[in-house]
Structures are given as C-alpha cells and as structure tokens.
Scaffold this active site. Structure first.
Site, PDB file in Angstrom:
ATOM      1  N   HIS A 108       0.831  -1.218   0.000  1.00 31.24           N
ATOM      2  CA  HIS A 108       0.000   0.000   0.000  1.00 31.24           C
ATOM      3  C   HIS A 108       0.866   1.269   0.000  1.00 31.24           C
ATOM      4  O   HIS A 108       2.068   1.191  -0.256  1.00 31.24           O
ATOM      5  CB  HIS A 108      -0.998  -0.054   1.157  1.00 31.24           C
ATOM      6  CG  HIS A 108      -1.642  -1.410   1.293  1.00 31.24           C
ATOM      7  ND1 HIS A 108      -2.629  -1.831   0.437  1.00 31.24           N
ATOM      8  CD2 HIS A 108      -1.394  -2.447   2.137  1.00 31.24           C
ATOM      9  CE1 HIS A 108      -2.981  -3.071   0.769  1.00 31.24           C
ATOM     10  NE2 HIS A 108      -2.245  -3.464   1.791  1.00 31.24           N
TER      11      HIS A 108
ATOM     12  N   GLU B 143      -2.089   0.329   7.958  1.00 28.60           N
ATOM     13  CA  GLU B 143      -1.214  -0.728   7.441  1.00 28.60           C
ATOM     14  C   GLU B 143      -0.061  -0.160   6.618  1.00 28.60           C
ATOM     15  O   GLU B 143       1.064  -0.640   6.708  1.00 28.60           O
ATOM     16  CB  GLU B 143      -2.035  -1.715   6.592  1.00 28.60           C
ATOM     17  CG  GLU B 143      -1.194  -2.881   6.068  1.00 28.60           C
ATOM     18  CD  GLU B 143      -1.949  -3.754   5.084  1.00 28.60           C
ATOM     19  OE1 GLU B 143      -3.164  -3.528   4.881  1.00 28.60           O
ATOM     20  OE2 GLU B 143      -1.312  -4.659   4.507  1.00 28.60           O
TER      21      GLU B 143
ATOM     22  N   GLU C 126       1.781 -11.583   5.940  1.00 20.22           N
ATOM     23  CA  GLU C 126       0.801 -10.814   6.721  1.00 20.22           C
ATOM     24  C   GLU C 126       1.282 -10.936   8.165  1.00 20.22           C
ATOM     25  O   GLU C 126       1.104 -11.972   8.802  1.00 20.22           O
ATOM     26  CB  GLU C 126      -0.602 -11.403   6.557  1.00 20.22           C
ATOM     27  CG  GLU C 126      -1.142 -11.400   5.126  1.00 20.22           C
ATOM     28  CD  GLU C 126      -1.779 -10.064   4.729  1.00 20.22           C
ATOM     29  OE1 GLU C 126      -1.617  -9.066   5.454  1.00 20.22           O
ATOM     30  OE2 GLU C 126      -2.438 -10.023   3.668  1.00 20.22           O
TER      31      GLU C 126
HETATM   32 ZN   LIG Z   1      -2.060  -5.272   2.765  1.00 23.01          ZN
END
Ligand SMILES: [Zn+2]
Length: 275
Positions: free
Chosen positions: A64, A101, A238
């Site tokens: 991102h 995030e 993650e």
């Molecule tokens: Zn992500």
C-alpha cells in the site's frame, strides 16, 4: 549455527551491549552501526560483530501507500495480474485506533532493509516514502523482476475478524496464465524459512484462520498480482491481524516491529544461505 542464527545472536548481543535501559524505539540507524561503536568492548573487533555478508539482491515491498486513500480513482485502475486484472493498489487496513497498514509496512520494511544491508545484502524497496500513490501491484512485481532479485518479500498486515490473530506467509500458487511456474518451489522454500524465523523472533502464533492454508502460518494463493507476476522467488507476509486487539498492540509497538523486521531478515538469510 547458520548465518541467520549468528546474525540473531549478534543482534541480541549488541542490544545487550547497548544497555538494558535502551528504549524499544531506538533509532533504526543504530542497528547498522553499533558494531563499530561497540567494537572496543568486543573480544573480537568488528566486522565479525555483524553477520557474514551474503552476496544477494532482495526486494522488499511495503504494501500500500500513504497517498492511496485520497486517490481512489488512480488506485482503482485495472492492471495486469497474471491472466486477469486487479486494481492498481488498495488502501490497506488499519487498527481500530487508526494505525494504518501502509505506515506499518513501510516502517517494518525500513527496519528489515537496515538489518539486511548490515549483512551485505543489496536491498531494493518498491517505494521510498509513505506519502505517495501506488506504485501499482504489477509495477512492484516488475521491480523485483528487473532487479533479478534472489527473493522478493511483500510486507503486509491483515484486516481479518477481530477474534482471530496470528501471522501468515503467502506462497504463490500457479497463476492463471501459468507465468510464475518456475518460481513456485523456491518460493515455497522461502515461505517455510520465513514462517520459522518470524515465529522465533516475534513469538507471534502462526495463523490458522485464513483460507487456502497449507499449514498453520502458510497459505498458497494465485489471486495476488505480485506473486502471479513474479519471475523471481517471491512471498508475501501478513505480519499480524491489525483488527485483533492483541495483534494491534503488537503492531503499534516499535519494539515488536523491530522484532518483526528481525524475523523477516532472519528468514531471508536462512533462505539465501540454503540456496
Ligand atoms: Zn495489505
């Protein structure tokens, strides 16, 4: 003791030498430099205080970007994803208190880059700040391919249901266009190395909640552009579930983020030295 283990031991030793009162959020720049500073008190002087250099190129991809949210049309643009299209990028998730995030991934990527560079690894980042838009997922894959990286690691945190937690590594499955077939086995090895190292460094439990689990803490997917378009070994991690209160406390703690970076760096080193 392998190189990664020696590196972890050195990092622990250096942390100890830095003093028990050192703040968890010590400046990241100290990670790459304490060898020289602490050399006079070491039995064996630097450069043996840092892990043995590994001649390798690693691409780190912080998921991102901080400018994505205000640019919905730009990041929604469809791009190639390995036999289909996906949006250029997404905004990512956040903790319930609003820690984003994109900020987490950028911070952990910087810390990981510092650790790997201190061992002689050449690190390329897919973005150099946390205020831009994109780059698109296909461009991020191109960065790793163009660099002929030995390994590409995309760094993310999940936004799953609040009652589940843990980290997991995503290993590529065969893309719909078949283009990533040659990197599947090596990527699975890297995923295994990252699983072990990240768990050891952070104490974070391997997640059991995701779909497509290969084993606790590892999934295999062929719907992610970055993995489908990779022509070099590639994995995605993650690091935690940002929507879970325990994991949210972890990701907002700079000390935990440093341990997460250490886990990723150790996993990368384990993979590189096993090849
Ligand atoms: Zn992500």
């Amino acid at each position: 003791m392998g190189r990664a283990a020696r590196g972890w031991a050195a990092a622990v030793l250096l942390t100890f030498l830095a003093g028990c009162t050192a703040a968890a959020d010590a400046p990241r720049t100290s990670i790459g430099t304490p060898a020289a500073r602490d050399a006079p008190v070491m039995a064996t002087p630097s450069p043996t205080a840092v892990p043995v250099p590994v001649q390798a190129v690693v691409v780190l991809d912080p998921g991102h970007n901080g400018g994505n949210a205000p640019a919905p049309e730009e990041i929604a643009r469809p791009v190639p994803a390995g036999g289909f299209t996906k949006p250029c990028n997404t905004t990512g998730t956040a903790t319930s208190d609003g820690y984003a995030e994109h900020a987490f991934t950028f911070d952990v990527a910087q810390r990981t880059a510092d650790l790997l560079r201190a061992t002689g690894v050449t690190v390329v980042l897919t973005r150099i700040d946390d205020s831009g838009v994109g780059p698109c997922v296909n461009v991020r894959a191109d960065t790793a391919n163009d660099a002929a990286a030995d390994l590409a690691v995309s760094i993310h945190a999940d936004g799953a249901a609040p009652d589940v937690r843990g980290f997991h590594v995503v290993s590529p499955g065969l893309a719909p266009d078949g283009g990533n077939a040659a990197i599947l086995d090596a990527s699975a090895e890297a995923a295994s190395d990252l699983l072990a190292a990240f768990a050891a460094a952070t104490g974070e439990p391997p997640a059991t909640y995701p779909g497509a689990l290969v084993q606790p803490g590892v999934t295999q997917r062929n719907d992610l552009a970055g993995l489908n378009l990779a022509r070099v070994p590639a994995v995605l991690i993650e690091c935690a579930n940002m929507r879970n209160p325990l994991d949210a406390a972890a990701v907002t703690d700079p000390g935990w983020r440093q341990r997460a970076a250490q886990g990723i760096a150790d996993g990368v080193q384990a993979y590189l030295t096993s090849r």
